[in-house]
Design a protein around this motif. Structure first.
Motif, short mmCIF file in Angstrom:
data_model
loop_
_atom_site.label_atom_id
_atom_site.label_comp_id
_atom_site.label_asym_id
_atom_site.label_seq_id
_atom_site.Cartn_x
_atom_site.Cartn_y
_atom_site.Cartn_z
N LYS A 232 0.85 -1.20 0.00
CA LYS A 232 0.00 0.00 0.00
C LYS A 232 0.88 1.25 0.00
O LYS A 232 0.66 2.19 -0.77
N PHE A 233 1.89 1.25 0.87
CA PHE A 233 2.89 2.31 0.89
C PHE A 233 4.23 1.71 0.49
O PHE A 233 4.58 0.62 0.96
N MET A 234 4.96 2.41 -0.35
CA MET A 234 6.29 1.94 -0.74
C MET A 234 7.20 1.91 0.49
O MET A 234 7.03 2.70 1.43
N VAL A 235 8.14 1.00 0.48
CA VAL A 235 9.05 0.83 1.61
C VAL A 235 10.44 1.31 1.21
O VAL A 235 11.01 0.82 0.23
N ASN A 236 10.97 2.26 1.94
CA ASN A 236 12.31 2.78 1.66
C ASN A 236 13.39 1.78 2.07
O ASN A 236 13.12 0.82 2.80
N GLU A 237 14.60 2.02 1.64
CA GLU A 237 15.70 1.10 1.92
C GLU A 237 15.95 0.94 3.42
O GLU A 237 16.39 -0.11 3.88
N ASP A 238 15.69 2.00 4.18
CA ASP A 238 15.90 1.91 5.62
C ASP A 238 14.71 1.32 6.37
O ASP A 238 14.69 1.27 7.60
N GLY A 239 13.68 0.86 5.61
CA GLY A 239 12.51 0.25 6.22
C GLY A 239 11.39 1.21 6.53
O GLY A 239 10.29 0.78 6.92
N SER A 240 11.63 2.50 6.38
CA SER A 240 10.57 3.48 6.62
C SER A 240 9.60 3.49 5.45
O SER A 240 9.89 2.98 4.36
#
Length: 592
Positions: A232-240
């Protein structure tokens, strides 16, 4: 208002005196000591009766609401979900590497029954997440596992499974959702999915959708289906969490039951997705979710029967109506409680005999899954594969029937919303439909599962029953009440299988016309087998000087009831099967 109490003593009896869990050679079962499982089940029961069940009526009356693209769950659901997560219940049997507790699926299934009985619609939010977790855990890359599983195990992210589209349900080869490859290795997912449980809601920070779609240029039909992770929301490389993905809820279904669960139309408008597993091998990965889901739905079916039976029993003990013909049971009152009447007793015994037998059958299935996964036992894997359509189909058919019987116990009161029984009926009805209708389960059983390993698996099941009967034929307390009826029913099942082998090769309709009856015949034999095992365990406890003899005497009497009053249905199902295809196929379509 209805009530619910977790049947901990009944579960302990199955886990330890019937299945012998803590003495099993399955890795991890040594942790399932009676004191430990009792503590876990009692804690689950407190949460279920004190928090989840009071929200069952709330969820039914309020339902979910779609507001500006956001689905609002019923009042209290979010706070209850947070309690479930804080207790570690979401990850009870998940991999410790990702934050799970690593408990056997057997224990998770027992806890699952408790939560489903308390509030089926609520439990579906974490139930679907568990299936998505399993698919990623089994087929995902290391990076995908590290990205998604820890949050799913702790419950702050949830998951879904997206199969059905407006033009197709069971025939997945007709799906139109497309996955366009991108230069960075991702895909753009475009299409619409319907009937997506927990597709959008306000209880978790992110929702991880698992979506079936076709990559252009792939094979036609089901051979061209792939599976994708679409957050639903993209996940950044740091997990946020990053930007909102191009996936949205286009509407909520208006349903007969499970109003507290958000059943969504999901629109994918070029949403970013990531392939899970191999291209064009999506069904294999999805079936990792579906098989577990079908076993879970079987538990849902009888678990609704459990809570319905509890409330019907309470009513029957309190409701004063008429007199016991033999002798008044309440001579100082205006009438006797209706439980004195034989027909009410019959009704309650049908309910009790089913839910207790069904529990043992389902937990045996969970034990087979553990044995397969934890030891690599191919025979256990084949056997649970054979039994899965029976667990799903038979237990949900009979579970729904049990809620209707419970409703009937209350008479006119059962038809009113005030007493709550009609909600159990409405909620249980979906279990016969989703995760593959029960007609599909019966076709899967006859068309695919009977032939597993050249028929060796079903023959092994027959041998298992024969061996049990042979081992106990000298036990006079079991012979007439349990072993003889089980032997007769098993012969009916074998006769039906033989009919399919002899006639089905000439005309497949001969087998397929009897598939539904075969599923029920098989289910009755399985419950008869379970009751024979329970009867033996109960008698051994009594012979050993059990401190609570009434509990075990009740088990023996209930088992004898099932064997005498329910198991003979195998003869009816066999007669229907042996009538062949002609009565079923006689009418032309135009003449219906």
């Amino acid at each position: 208002m209805t009530t619910y109490t977790a049947p901990v003593d009944d579960m302990q009896f199955v886990l330890h005196e019937v299945l012998g869990a803590s003495k099993s050679d399955v890795p991890g079962y040594d942790e399932l000591e009676p004191d430990f499982t009792k503590a876990v089940l009692e804690e689950a029961g407190k949460l279920a009766s004190g928090v989840l069940h009071p929200l069952n009526k709330v969820g039914d009356e309020e339902g979910c609401k779609l507001e500006n693209g956001v689905v609002r769950t019923p009042k209290g659901f979010k706070a209850a979900y947070d309690q479930v997560c804080e207790g570690g219940w979401v990850g009870l049997d998940c991999d410790p590497e990702y934050g799970g507790q690593g408990m056997p699926h057997l224990l998770n299934s027992a806890v699952g029954e408790i939560f489903v009985s308390a509030n089926m619609a609520f439990n579906m939010y974490q139930g679907l997440s568990h299936g998505a977790y399993n698919a990623i855990h089994t087929h995902g890359t290391d990076q995908q596992k590290q990205t998604y599983l820890p949050k799913m195990v702790e419950g702050t992210w949830s998951g879904t499974m997206n199969l059905t589209e407006p033009q197709c349900g069971t025939d997945l080869g007709l799906i139109r959702t497309k996955a366009e490859p991108q230069d960075d290795g991702s895909f753009k997912i475009t299409g619409q999915k319907i009937w997506i449980s927990a597709g959008e809601h306000d209880m978790t920070d992110n929702i991880i959708h698992l979506v079936l779609a076709k990559i252009p240029g792939g094979p036609e039909g089901v051979k061209g289906i792939s599976l994708f992770i679409v957050p639903k929301f993209m996940v950044n490389e740091d997990g946020s969490l990053g930007d909102r993905n191009a996936v949205s809820c286009g509407g909520l279904e208006s349903k007969m039951g499970i109003h507290g669960n958000a059943t969504c139309v999901m629109n994918y408008d070029g949403a970013t997705g990531y392939l899970i597993g191999e291209e064009h091998k999506g069904l294999r990965a999805m079936f990792t979710m579906m098989n577990e889901a079908r076993l879970g739905v079987g538990i849902q079916g009888y678990a609704q029967g459990v809570v319905a039976y509890q409330n019907a029993l309470g009513f029957a003990k309190d409701r004063l109506q008429g007199r016991d013909i033999a002798e008044p049971a309440n001579p100082d009152g205006p009438a006797d409680p209706i439980i004195v009447h034989p027909d009410v007793r019959r009704n309650l015994m049908d309910q009790k005999a089913f839910v207790e037998g069904a529990r043992t059958f389902a937990l045996w299935g969970a034990e087979l899954i553990d044995r397969s996964h934890r030891t690599g036992d191919a025979e256990a894997e084949a056997l649970v594969s054979l039994l899965t359509p029976v667990i799903k189909g038979f237990l949900t058919d009979k579970g729904f029937e049990t809620t209707v019987l419970a409703q009937q116990t209350l008479g006119g009161s059962g038809f009113t919303t005030e007493w709550g029984l009609e909600q159990f009926v409405r909620d249980a009805r979906i279990t016969m439909i989703y995760e593959g209708t029960n007609g599909i389960q019966s076709l899967d059983l006859v068309g695919r599962k009977l032939g597993l390993n050249g028929g060796k698996t079903v023959m092994g099941f027959f041998s298992m029953i024969k061996e049990f009967i042979k081992e106990n034929e000298g036990n006079e307390s079991l012979k007439a009440g349990y072993l003889d009826p089980l032997k007769a029913a098993s012969k009916d099942l074998q006769a039906a299988a033989t009919f399919f082998m002899q006639q089905g090769m000439k005309n497949p309709d001969e087998a397929l016309s009897g598939s539904y009856d075969f599923m029920h015949l098989f289910g009755h034999v399985c419950l008869g087998f379970m009751w024979a095992k329970m009867g033996k365990a109960a008698q051994e406890a009594l012979d050993g000087g059990a401190a609570n003899p009434a509990f075990y005497e009740s088990k023996i009497a209930t088992g004898r009831y099932y064997m005498a009053r329910q198991l003979p249905a195998t003869k009816m199902h066999l007669a229907r099967i042996e009538s062949g295809a002609e009565p079923v196929m006689a009418l032309d379509a135009a003449n219906f």
